[in-house]
Design a protein around this motif. Structure first.
Motif, PDB file in Angstrom:
ATOM      1  N   GLU A 136      76.483  41.139  23.770  1.00 46.70           N
ATOM      2  CA  GLU A 136      75.615  39.657  23.546  1.00 46.70           C
ATOM      3  C   GLU A 136      75.727  39.327  25.697  1.00 46.70           C
ATOM      4  OE1 GLU A 136      73.087  38.461  22.204  1.00 46.70           O
ATOM      5  OE2 GLU A 136      72.706  36.672  22.688  1.00 46.70           O
ATOM      6  N   GLY A 137      76.531  39.048  26.088  1.00 47.52           N
ATOM      7  CA  GLY A 137      76.630  39.534  27.524  1.00 47.52           C
ATOM      8  C   GLY A 137      76.467  40.776  27.753  1.00 47.52           C
ATOM      9  N   ILE A 138      76.032  42.003  27.627  1.00 44.48           N
ATOM     10  CA  ILE A 138      74.951  42.740  28.427  1.00 44.48           C
ATOM     11  C   ILE A 138      73.802  42.300  27.950  1.00 44.48           C
ATOM     12  CG2 ILE A 138      75.008  45.357  28.268  1.00 44.48           C
ATOM     13  CD1 ILE A 138      76.906  44.837  29.754  1.00 44.48           C
ATOM     14  N   ARG A 139      73.583  41.991  26.914  1.00 46.22           N
ATOM     15  CA  ARG A 139      72.077  41.980  26.403  1.00 46.22           C
ATOM     16  C   ARG A 139      70.973  41.028  27.222  1.00 46.22           C
ATOM     17  NH1 ARG A 139      68.304  39.192  23.820  1.00 46.22           N
ATOM     18  NH2 ARG A 139      70.132  37.671  23.351  1.00 46.22           N
ATOM     19  N   ARG A 140      72.301  39.921  27.688  1.00 47.18           N
ATOM     20  CA  ARG A 140      71.762  39.130  28.530  1.00 47.18           C
ATOM     21  C   ARG A 140      71.491  39.568  30.186  1.00 47.18           C
ATOM     22  NH1 ARG A 140      74.233  33.154  27.014  1.00 47.18           N
ATOM     23  NH2 ARG A 140      74.016  33.499  24.598  1.00 47.18           N
ATOM     24  N   LEU A 141      72.364  39.670  30.306  1.00 51.60           N
ATOM     25  CA  LEU A 141      73.140  40.524  31.748  1.00 51.60           C
ATOM     26  C   LEU A 141      71.195  41.419  31.832  1.00 51.60           C
ATOM     27  CD1 LEU A 141      74.530  40.874  34.379  1.00 51.60           C
ATOM     28  CD2 LEU A 141      75.489  42.703  33.610  1.00 51.60           C
ATOM     29  N   ALA A 142      71.547  43.141  30.827  1.00 51.29           N
ATOM     30  CA  ALA A 142      70.054  43.000  31.068  1.00 51.29           C
ATOM     31  C   ALA A 142      69.017  43.004  31.308  1.00 51.29           C
ATOM     32  CB  ALA A 142      69.787  44.013  30.035  1.00 51.29           C
ATOM     33  N   ASN A 143      68.250  41.559  30.085  1.00 50.32           N
ATOM     34  CA  ASN A 143      67.440  40.753  30.274  1.00 50.32           C
ATOM     35  C   ASN A 143      67.622  40.053  31.781  1.00 50.32           C
ATOM     36  OD1 ASN A 143      66.851  40.891  27.911  1.00 50.32           O
ATOM     37  ND2 ASN A 143      67.932  39.301  27.381  1.00 50.32           N
ATOM     38  N   ALA A 144      68.179  39.585  32.246  1.00 51.89           N
ATOM     39  CA  ALA A 144      68.318  39.235  33.363  1.00 51.89           C
ATOM     40  C   ALA A 144      67.646  39.678  35.084  1.00 51.89           C
ATOM     41  CB  ALA A 144      69.553  38.278  34.007  1.00 51.89           C
ATOM     42  N   VAL A 145      68.379  41.810  35.037  1.00 53.76           N
ATOM     43  CA  VAL A 145      68.327  42.777  35.716  1.00 53.76           C
ATOM     44  C   VAL A 145      66.698  42.481  35.459  1.00 53.76           C
ATOM     45  CG1 VAL A 145      68.953  45.397  35.875  1.00 53.76           C
ATOM     46  CG2 VAL A 145      70.478  43.512  35.884  1.00 53.76           C
ATOM     47  N   ARG A 146      66.407  42.749  34.043  1.00 51.42           N
ATOM     48  CA  ARG A 146      65.027  43.662  34.208  1.00 51.42           C
ATOM     49  C   ARG A 146      63.923  42.248  34.690  1.00 51.42           C
ATOM     50  NH1 ARG A 146      65.269  43.773  28.920  1.00 51.42           N
ATOM     51  NH2 ARG A 146      66.166  45.342  28.087  1.00 51.42           N
ATOM     52  N   HIS A 147      63.970  41.108  34.198  1.00 49.87           N
ATOM     53  CA  HIS A 147      63.640  40.352  35.403  1.00 49.87           C
ATOM     54  C   HIS A 147      63.927  40.399  36.864  1.00 49.87           C
ATOM     55  CE1 HIS A 147      61.680  35.686  36.170  1.00 49.87           C
ATOM     56  NE2 HIS A 147      63.166  35.876  36.896  1.00 49.87           N
ATOM     57  N   VAL A 148      64.771  40.309  37.655  1.00 49.19           N
ATOM     58  CA  VAL A 148      64.451  40.240  38.853  1.00 49.19           C
ATOM     59  C   VAL A 148      64.164  41.218  38.978  1.00 49.19           C
ATOM     60  CG1 VAL A 148      65.952  41.058  40.694  1.00 49.19           C
ATOM     61  CG2 VAL A 148      66.705  38.765  38.904  1.00 49.19           C
ATOM     62  N   ILE A 149      64.232  42.775  38.613  1.00 52.48           N
ATOM     63  CA  ILE A 149      63.195  43.686  39.292  1.00 52.48           C
ATOM     64  C   ILE A 149      62.095  43.667  39.096  1.00 52.48           C
ATOM     65  CG2 ILE A 149      62.483  46.005  38.118  1.00 52.48           C
ATOM     66  CD1 ILE A 149      65.571  46.956  38.090  1.00 52.48           C
ATOM     67  N   SER A 150      61.600  42.928  38.090  1.00 51.72           N
ATOM     68  CA  SER A 150      59.954  42.854  37.516  1.00 51.72           C
ATOM     69  C   SER A 150      59.413  41.761  38.652  1.00 51.72           C
ATOM     70  CB  SER A 150      59.540  42.325  36.256  1.00 51.72           C
ATOM     71  OG  SER A 150      59.456  40.824  35.799  1.00 51.72           O
ATOM     72  N   VAL A 151      60.100  41.094  39.202  1.00 50.05           N
ATOM     73  CA  VAL A 151      60.291  40.172  39.837  1.00 50.05           C
ATOM     74  C   VAL A 151      59.456  40.593  41.700  1.00 50.05           C
ATOM     75  CG1 VAL A 151      60.445  37.694  41.221  1.00 50.05           C
ATOM     76  CG2 VAL A 151      60.397  37.499  38.899  1.00 50.05           C
ATOM     77  N   SER A 152      60.798  41.366  42.167  1.00 51.88           N
ATOM     78  CA  SER A 152      60.629  42.450  43.084  1.00 51.88           C
ATOM     79  C   SER A 152      59.906  42.996  43.117  1.00 51.88           C
ATOM     80  CB  SER A 152      62.442  42.830  43.993  1.00 51.88           C
ATOM     81  OG  SER A 152      62.672  44.035  43.518  1.00 51.88           O
ATOM     82  N   ASN A 153      59.459  44.233  42.123  1.00 53.53           N
ATOM     83  CA  ASN A 153      57.816  44.992  41.818  1.00 53.53           C
ATOM     84  C   ASN A 153      56.464  44.099  42.200  1.00 53.53           C
ATOM     85  OD1 ASN A 153      59.759  46.853  41.565  1.00 53.53           O
ATOM     86  ND2 ASN A 153      59.462  47.186  39.257  1.00 53.53           N
ATOM     87  N   ALA A 154      56.287  42.752  42.065  1.00 49.58           N
ATOM     88  CA  ALA A 154      55.289  42.107  41.678  1.00 49.58           C
ATOM     89  C   ALA A 154      54.976  41.379  43.719  1.00 49.58           C
ATOM     90  CB  ALA A 154      55.153  40.843  40.861  1.00 49.58           C
ATOM     91  N   SER A 155      56.491  41.341  43.790  1.00 49.30           N
ATOM     92  CA  SER A 155      56.188  40.874  44.830  1.00 49.30           C
ATOM     93  C   SER A 155      56.129  42.051  46.612  1.00 49.30           C
ATOM     94  CB  SER A 155      57.518  39.778  45.252  1.00 49.30           C
ATOM     95  OG  SER A 155      58.209  40.643  45.077  1.00 49.30           O
TER      96      SER A 155
END
Ligand code: PLP
Length: 437
Positions: free
Chosen positions: A418-437
């Protein structure tokens, strides 16, 4: 009221050593742990509570305290370096670990010094060898608590490149050569490395590199001895891969390597029993310093370890513990495969033992305490990790910012997943924000 809020009438003048010791990553990390107590912690490097040998310790203490004379003996002060019986028992145990009892037959048990955890051995050996301004070479990344200790000692910390096979002997040679060219070779005292399932990187130094690292320090010990401080804290937590002899085992004259080991990870950190095998001429200086600190570690606890080693219940316990950690290591690696597979630029080490998986993200994604990722992970996804930059000397300009240490120590297998699943969500989110900006 906390001490930081209290107003004292007269200022306290601290020693330089205490001031240098005040900037510790470990303190900040513990604080983060407290502030993010609602997170799944992949940060805590604690051993798994479920592995702690309550029954075995109770039975062993029962037999140690079974009759009054024997009980009084173990409840009395011991000696500074630890009981002879335990030192001999450890010599025998080391021979089993190295797979070569003959080679160890000649090792005087006096060269084994018991300490309060192996942390105390790291401290005392460093105090015995390092003056402020002296140089210590460390694998990069490395165990951040030891970096704090070196910083407090006022040492100049010089990183040596490490890759998937551990510290690079060629890089060690080149670094020593460079320091020689700079005219400061005489200030080099120690080379520190975690040789098995490193904290933080999970990597073990490969079999062929072990003698080469030793040869490098021997070659450069022209006017004074440069020692390798081999920290083998996780040695017994092995789940796969080859059985590796220690660097220390290649040192025929037993002059160039200090081997530090502990019963914290394999048995119980609460008993605080660790030890070092020292070059003969370092035993007295270390014991002199230890005499000032405590004139001997907890005698009862040392006798407890001696008892379980002798009955071999310790060996059975280690088998149980490693089976449990292996399942959790596999759970973490499987979960990483599953949840990170669609995120490009992410890689991680597959450790053969220990408690850590070291993960690298795309280089533009920072993992530090103040980064958007750490914020997203701890505040939204509720998962915590250790930022990788803590494991590099703070004086180093080239510290990678995009790595993290993930521990499968405290969570059960479901928590790890579960920890790894959540971490992957966080990483995915930060990458999508950085790609969008
Ligand atoms: C690499 C390494 N060395 C040494 C230690 C010290 O452990 P102890 O003092 O409990 O033996 C630790 C503890 O986490 C560690 O990770």
């Amino acid at each position: 009221m906390s001490t930081s809020e209290h107003h004292f009438t007269t200022a306290l003048t601290l020693s330089d050593h205490a001031i240098r010791a005040s900037e510790q990553a470990i303190g900040f990390l513990m604080q983060q742990g407290v502030e993010n107590a609602d997170c799944i912690s992949l940060a805590a490097g604690l051993v798994d509570e479920r592995t702690l040998p309550v029954q075995l310790a109770r039975n062993s203490l029962d037999s140690l305290l079974n009759d009054s004379p024997a009980g009084r003996r173990v409840l009395q002060y011991g000696t500074t370096p630890g009981p002879d019986e335990l030192r001999q028992t450890i010599r025998q145990y080391l021979a089993e670990l190295e797979g070569s009892s003959n080679q160890l037959a000649g090792l005087p048990a006096e060269q084994i010094v018991l300490t309060t955890g192996s942390q105390q051995l790291l401290l005392l050996a460093t105090q015995a060898l390092v003056n402020p301004g002296d140089i210590c070479l460390v694998a990069a990344p490395t165990y951040f608590v030891y970096l704090g200790l070196l910083e407090a000692a006022g040492a100049r910390i010089v990183p040596v490149r490490s890759d998937d096979h551990g510290m690079c002997p060629e890089d060690l040679e080149q670094t020593l050569d460079r320091l020689h060219q700079e005219g400061v070779l005489h200030r080099v005292r120690l080379v520190y490395t975690v040789s098995y399932y490193d904290n933080p990187s999970g990597i073990s130094i490969s079999a062929d590199r072990r003698p080469k690292l030793l040869q490098a320090v021997q070659r450069w010990s022209k006017t004074h001895r440069i020692l390798i401080l081999e920290d083998a804290a996780y040695r017994e937590l092995q789940y796969s891969g080859p059985i590796l002899p220690s660097i220390w085992s290649f040192d025929e004259t037993k002059e160039f390597v200090i081997l530090a080991q502990t019963f914290s990870k394999s048995f119980s950190p609460g008993v605080r029993v660790g030890f070092g095998v020292l070059p003969a001429d370092l035993v007295k200086p270390v014991c002199d310093l230890k005499g000032n600190a405590d004139f001997g570690s907890a005698h009862l606890n040392q006798n407890l370890i001696c008892h379980v080693l002798r009955t071999r219940e310790y060996h059975d316990h280690v088998r149980l513990v490693t089976a449990g950690y292996k399942r959790k290591r596999d759970a973490m690696l499987d979960a990483a495969d599953e949840y990170f597979k669609d995120i490009p630029g992410v890689s991680w080490v597959h450790p053969d033992g220990g408690m850590y998986v070291w993960m690298s993200l795309p280089t533009d994604i920072c993992t530090g305490f103040l980064s958007p990722l750490f914020h997203r992970a701890t505040q939204v996804e509720k998962v915590m990790y250790v930022p990788g930059e803590l494991s590099y000397p703070s004086s180093w300009n080239h510290r990678p910012q995009n790595q993290m240490r993930l521990s499968f120590g405290v969570q059960n297998a479901d928590g790890v997943r579960e920890g790894i699943r959540r971490l992957a969500n966080a990483v995915r989110h930060v990458i999508s924000v950085s790609n969008a900006s």
